[in-house]
Every structure is written in structure tokens, then in C-alpha cells.
Design an enzyme around this catalytic site. Sequence first.
Site, PDB file in Angstrom:
ATOM      1  N   LYS A  91     -40.377 -28.474 109.033  1.00 42.66           N
ATOM      2  CA  LYS A  91     -40.845 -29.636 109.788  1.00 42.66           C
ATOM      3  C   LYS A  91     -39.651 -30.323 110.403  1.00 42.66           C
ATOM      4  O   LYS A  91     -38.684 -30.669 109.699  1.00 42.66           O
ATOM      5  CB  LYS A  91     -41.585 -30.620 108.863  1.00 42.66           C
ATOM      6  CG  LYS A  91     -42.207 -31.795 109.605  1.00 42.66           C
ATOM      7  CD  LYS A  91     -43.520 -31.381 110.239  1.00 42.66           C
ATOM      8  CE  LYS A  91     -44.045 -32.433 111.213  1.00 42.66           C
ATOM      9  NZ  LYS A  91     -43.356 -32.402 112.514  1.00 42.66           N
ATOM     10  N   GLN A 112     -32.570 -32.777 107.985  1.00 45.14           N
ATOM     11  CA  GLN A 112     -34.023 -32.832 107.864  1.00 45.14           C
ATOM     12  C   GLN A 112     -34.504 -32.333 106.503  1.00 45.14           C
ATOM     13  O   GLN A 112     -35.522 -32.801 105.984  1.00 45.14           O
ATOM     14  CB  GLN A 112     -34.656 -31.998 108.973  1.00 45.14           C
ATOM     15  CG  GLN A 112     -36.095 -32.367 109.302  1.00 45.14           C
ATOM     16  CD  GLN A 112     -36.212 -33.603 110.176  1.00 45.14           C
ATOM     17  OE1 GLN A 112     -35.427 -33.784 111.098  1.00 45.14           O
ATOM     18  NE2 GLN A 112     -37.172 -34.449 109.877  1.00 45.14           N
ATOM     19  N   LYS A 115     -34.104 -35.420 104.214  1.00 43.10           N
ATOM     20  CA  LYS A 115     -34.953 -36.498 104.706  1.00 43.10           C
ATOM     21  C   LYS A 115     -36.405 -36.216 104.356  1.00 43.10           C
ATOM     22  O   LYS A 115     -37.131 -37.086 103.843  1.00 43.10           O
ATOM     23  CB  LYS A 115     -34.796 -36.632 106.225  1.00 43.10           C
ATOM     24  CG  LYS A 115     -35.659 -37.712 106.848  1.00 43.10           C
ATOM     25  CD  LYS A 115     -35.686 -37.613 108.366  1.00 43.10           C
ATOM     26  CE  LYS A 115     -34.312 -37.691 108.980  1.00 43.10           C
ATOM     27  NZ  LYS A 115     -34.364 -37.739 110.458  1.00 43.10           N
ATOM     28  N   LYS A 127     -35.406 -27.719 112.671  1.00 43.89           N
ATOM     29  CA  LYS A 127     -35.129 -28.486 113.896  1.00 43.89           C
ATOM     30  C   LYS A 127     -35.026 -27.498 115.045  1.00 43.89           C
ATOM     31  O   LYS A 127     -34.767 -26.307 114.854  1.00 43.89           O
ATOM     32  CB  LYS A 127     -33.820 -29.272 113.758  1.00 43.89           C
ATOM     33  CG  LYS A 127     -33.740 -30.487 114.656  1.00 43.89           C
ATOM     34  CD  LYS A 127     -34.602 -31.644 114.166  1.00 43.89           C
ATOM     35  CE  LYS A 127     -34.451 -32.865 115.054  1.00 43.89           C
ATOM     36  NZ  LYS A 127     -35.212 -34.015 114.543  1.00 43.89           N
ATOM     37  N   GLY A 166     -41.551 -34.223 118.358  1.00 43.58           N
ATOM     38  CA  GLY A 166     -40.665 -34.688 119.414  1.00 43.58           C
ATOM     39  C   GLY A 166     -39.325 -35.166 118.877  1.00 43.58           C
ATOM     40  O   GLY A 166     -39.122 -35.317 117.675  1.00 43.58           O
ATOM     41  N   ASP A 167     -38.404 -35.399 119.785  1.00 47.30           N
ATOM     42  CA  ASP A 167     -37.088 -35.969 119.484  1.00 47.30           C
ATOM     43  C   ASP A 167     -36.576 -36.475 120.831  1.00 47.30           C
ATOM     44  O   ASP A 167     -37.370 -36.722 121.747  1.00 47.30           O
ATOM     45  CB  ASP A 167     -36.170 -34.910 118.856  1.00 47.30           C
ATOM     46  CG  ASP A 167     -34.932 -35.518 118.190  1.00 47.30           C
ATOM     47  OD1 ASP A 167     -33.933 -35.756 118.900  1.00 47.30           O
ATOM     48  OD2 ASP A 167     -34.957 -35.775 116.972  1.00 47.30           O
ATOM     49  N   THR A 211     -40.783 -44.164 113.492  1.00 48.92           N
ATOM     50  CA  THR A 211     -39.365 -44.093 113.152  1.00 48.92           C
ATOM     51  C   THR A 211     -38.722 -45.477 113.253  1.00 48.92           C
ATOM     52  O   THR A 211     -37.983 -45.899 112.350  1.00 48.92           O
ATOM     53  CB  THR A 211     -38.629 -43.099 114.055  1.00 48.92           C
ATOM     54  OG1 THR A 211     -39.305 -41.836 114.018  1.00 48.92           O
ATOM     55  CG2 THR A 211     -37.195 -42.914 113.591  1.00 48.92           C
ATOM     56  N   ASN A 242     -37.583 -44.388 122.237  1.00 50.30           N
ATOM     57  CA  ASN A 242     -38.723 -44.659 121.353  1.00 50.30           C
ATOM     58  C   ASN A 242     -38.314 -45.364 120.061  1.00 50.30           C
ATOM     59  O   ASN A 242     -38.925 -46.364 119.662  1.00 50.30           O
ATOM     60  CB  ASN A 242     -39.433 -43.337 121.043  1.00 50.30           C
ATOM     61  CG  ASN A 242     -40.540 -43.492 120.035  1.00 50.30           C
ATOM     62  OD1 ASN A 242     -40.314 -43.339 118.845  1.00 50.30           O
ATOM     63  ND2 ASN A 242     -41.740 -43.791 120.501  1.00 50.30           N
ATOM     64  N   SER A 384     -45.521 -38.019 110.721  1.00 50.49           N
ATOM     65  CA  SER A 384     -45.907 -36.695 111.206  1.00 50.49           C
ATOM     66  C   SER A 384     -46.664 -35.928 110.125  1.00 50.49           C
ATOM     67  O   SER A 384     -47.652 -35.243 110.399  1.00 50.49           O
ATOM     68  CB  SER A 384     -44.667 -35.896 111.618  1.00 50.49           C
ATOM     69  OG  SER A 384     -44.204 -36.277 112.895  1.00 50.49           O
TER      70      SER A 384
END
Length: 452
Positions: A91, A112, A115, A127, A166-167, A211, A242, A384
Site C-alpha cells: 500500500k 511506508q 508508517k 510506493k 495518490g501522492d 493526511t 493537498n 485509504s
Amino acid sequence: MNHSAIEQLYTQVLARNAGEPEFHQAVHEVFDSLGRVFTKHPEYGEASILERICEPERQLIFRVPWTDDNGRVQIDRGFRVQFNSALGPYKGGLRFHPTVTLGTVKFLGFEQIFKNALTGLPIGGGKGGSDFDPKGKSDAEIMRFCQSFMTEAHRHIGEHTDVPAGDIGVGRREIGYLFGQYKRLTNRYESGVLTGKGITWGGSLVRTEATGYGAVFFASHLLETRGRSFDGARVAVSGSGNVAIYAIEKAQQLGATVVSASDSTGAIFDPEGIDLDLLKDLKEVRRERIEAYVAERGGNAEFRAGASAFALAAERGGVDVALPCATQNELGEADALALVKAGIVAVAEGANMPTTPEGIRVFKDANVLFGPGKAANAGGVATSALEMQQNASRDSWSFEYTEERLAAIMRDIHDVSAATAEEYGAPGDYVVGANIAGFTRVADAMLALGVI
């Protein structure tokens, strides 16, 4: 580092992953916390857990050909690093930006892993992205690029395998184009294969805000440990994407005055507090540079080309909380020293690894509360995962319920990071606490699964 085996492994990581300084930095930051863990749990060393965690399970690099509006064929490079699936499907987001390299994606994917583990939800770490630059491209060009990217990527992802989101450079528009192509290629409406979708086609309320909101929730728990709150606080934020926008929104809702924002051209300072409606219109609707904010806002607002949001805010007055929400290594030693001089109490990273090691050292030496990105910005991936839950059950939750779930997850991340730091002899050190808590959750799962 204070453990010889870890130091030796770090040397091997450097040699094996040459030319990837951001990945090296991310690995060093985690390794620096783990000596005390391996002393207490030698079984991790015996099973080579750390060596396995540092080596992605799969690294994908592929060509992305697409045609621009003038009929010319353009070639970009796509990446997906599937780092660790001990806790669940990979993820992690997709980043479209010209600076993206394999090293960038590996650093983000490595972060990630821990996290995602901190959220307590069943998701592994991964990622991806591309060196494609969406700035200045038409919607049609972006659609053609996304369709080409997904034509290759679709064979490597799935709701039980790998779930991108997204990122930077990838918002709801891009997710829509990616999901449409995935559906077309697979002939399946597999909602859980991508997160960050539109509300009417499988998305989750609060995902857009998650976030930024989560970073503020985490920062509020940091402030509570000092008997402080956001009410009446003066807050410096970097970025205007964002994460920054919704960090500003939640901080303002909690009573703070947010005085700064930035983009790649420079920073703005607004002593009366950022006009969020104007900033949203500039960045989310018109997609203009942040300099335009000053002309439309008027008053005492100012723009400084090439400036850091933190240096500018610190120069103009006191700062209680800093929320770096732009990109990696944006907050260095000089900015950290300026913030300390301005009276900073807490820093919570909304972006991934935005503070340099030298900056972190300044904050620690000054007894500033510091929330690392893998803890403070975990709200996005947590929501997410909540979106994945809703997709799996064909359900849709209210904004209020989803925000309550997000707030509870962020409190749990704060509390487990604090408790783990205390357990391992580093009270108040959230970097140590988050690294160890995330690592041990993944390591225990890897031990249970055997040598794979």
C-alpha cells in the site's frame, strides 16, 4: 548507531544501493533507533529480519510511451517498488514529478512499511510513480499518460496484491484516469485496487483531507503533553498542495492562526492568517503560482521568491507549531535554528522526510516536540485503508464517522510511539518510538511467516 551488526549492514546497504542518497537517509534514520531492539530481541538478528526488510520484495521499472497534443510521442519512466507484504497487500501512493527516480521511490516505500504498520491496519508497504511532469499538460495529455502507465502497471496490482493511491502530482483526476484504464483492461469493477477515488465511484469521505487533518491531530497530541493546544497558536505551514491545504484547514478549525504557505517558486506570509478559500481557489481550481495570493489578498500579506515558509514566518514573529507539508529535506538546520529562536514548541511532519538530519538534531537539542512523518502523516494511508474496508463491504461511511476513525487512529499512533520510546529508554523521542513500534510489528509478522 550503537550496534556493530547494524552498522555493518548499513555499509552493505550503501554499497548495494549506490547513488540513492534519499534511500540511504531513510534507512539510516530507522537503523539509528534499532540498536536497543536487537539487544533485547536477538531473534531478529538471527533471522536476518533487517536485511530482508531493506531489500524490496519486487522492484518494477517500465517504459511509459504516450502522445502529446501535437502528435509527438513522449517517453517517461514508471516505477513501482513492492517493499514488504508481511502485514497485508502493498500500500502506497504514486508520485508524478520530474525528480522521481528509483531511489526516490525506494525511500518512500521504505518509510511506508513502518508508517503503515503504525496504523494497526493490515497493509504492507510500497510506493511508485513516474518522472512525468503533469504541470503544463492538458487534461487529454494527462489522460493518455495515465492510461499508458496503467497498461503496464495493471498486471502487478490488485486489491489483494498492491493498492496504489495518490501522492505529489496524482490527485483525483489522475486516479480517475488510472482506475478507468484498470477497469477497461481487467473487465472488473475492482474498487479496492486504488484509493483516493471520487466519492460517487468508490471513494471515501475524509480521504482528501486525511493526511493534513491527521498531521494536525498528531500535533495536537504532542501539544497536550506540554499543556498546550492549537487554540491561539501561531502556525507555520509549508507547501500549498493537498496536505498543506487541509492541515491549514484543521489547524484553523482548532483555533490557530496559520501564517505561511509556499510552493516551488517561494513563500507567502499573512499575519492575519491564511485566507484558505483564496488559497484553495488558486491551487485546486486555477492551478496558479502562490505569488498570486498576495495580489488578491492585499493587506499585509507578502510573497518572497525562493524563500522558505519557515524562515519567513520566523523572521516575522513567534511560531508555536511548524507543519512541513511540501517535500523531502525542505526543513534544514538554518530553518530549524530560526524556528527555535522564534519559540517553536512542536513540529509534525505532514510530508515524507521533510526535515533533514541536521534539522532534527536542532529540534532535539532544543527540546522541541518532533513528530516524524511515518507517524504524523500516517492519516492519509490510514484513511485509504478505511476506503478499502468500505469497498470490500460495498459500504459508504459518513464524514463524521470516518473522521472519528481517523482521529482515533492518530491518537493510537501517538500513544504507541510515546509508550515505545519510554519502554526502550528514550522518553519523549517520537522518532525512536515510531521507528521501533513500526519495525517490531513488521518483524514479528516476518518471523511468523518464515523465510520468504
